[in-house]
Design an enzyme around this catalytic site. Structure first.
Site, mmCIF file in Angstrom:
data_model
loop_
_atom_site.group_PDB
_atom_site.id
_atom_site.type_symbol
_atom_site.label_atom_id
_atom_site.label_comp_id
_atom_site.label_asym_id
_atom_site.label_seq_id
_atom_site.Cartn_x
_atom_site.Cartn_y
_atom_site.Cartn_z
ATOM 1 N N MET A 120 36.848 39.498 30.707
ATOM 2 C CA MET A 120 37.461 38.531 31.605
ATOM 3 C C MET A 120 37.294 38.987 33.049
ATOM 4 O O MET A 120 37.960 39.915 33.489
ATOM 5 C CB MET A 120 38.953 38.423 31.268
ATOM 6 N N PRO A 121 36.400 38.346 33.817
ATOM 7 C CA PRO A 121 36.265 38.713 35.222
ATOM 8 C C PRO A 121 37.514 38.301 36.011
ATOM 9 O O PRO A 121 38.070 37.227 35.788
ATOM 10 C CB PRO A 121 35.056 37.929 35.711
ATOM 11 N N ILE A 122 37.933 39.174 36.908
ATOM 12 C CA ILE A 122 39.066 38.898 37.781
ATOM 13 C C ILE A 122 38.585 39.013 39.221
ATOM 14 O O ILE A 122 38.027 40.034 39.611
ATOM 15 C CB ILE A 122 40.226 39.873 37.533
#
Length: 67
Positions: free
Chosen positions: A5-7
């Site tokens: 999950m890119p943040i």
């Protein structure tokens, strides 16, 4: 498909409308999803608004420079 999950964290000066911030979130989400080949549902975008008195140029806060 990746399971990570890119943040993305974005800092902006206060004063933008909710519509502007929503558009920013949408555009960044799409760009990150496409660039990293991940579903947009996995992309997280965090916006932090900085008060004008907490940001300075040349030793003068933006709060003072805006007057």
């Amino acid at each position: 498909m990746s399971d990570w999950m890119p943040i993305v964290e974005i800092r902006i000066l206060e004063g933008r409308s909710d519509a502007d911030k929503e558009a920013l979130i949408q555009n960044v989400t799409l760009a990150v999803g496409e660039s990293l080949n991940v579903p947009v549902e996995r992309v997280r975008v965090l916006i932090q608004e900085l008060p004008h008195k907490h940001w300075a140029v040349g030793g003068q806060t933006m709060d003072k420079l805006r007057r």
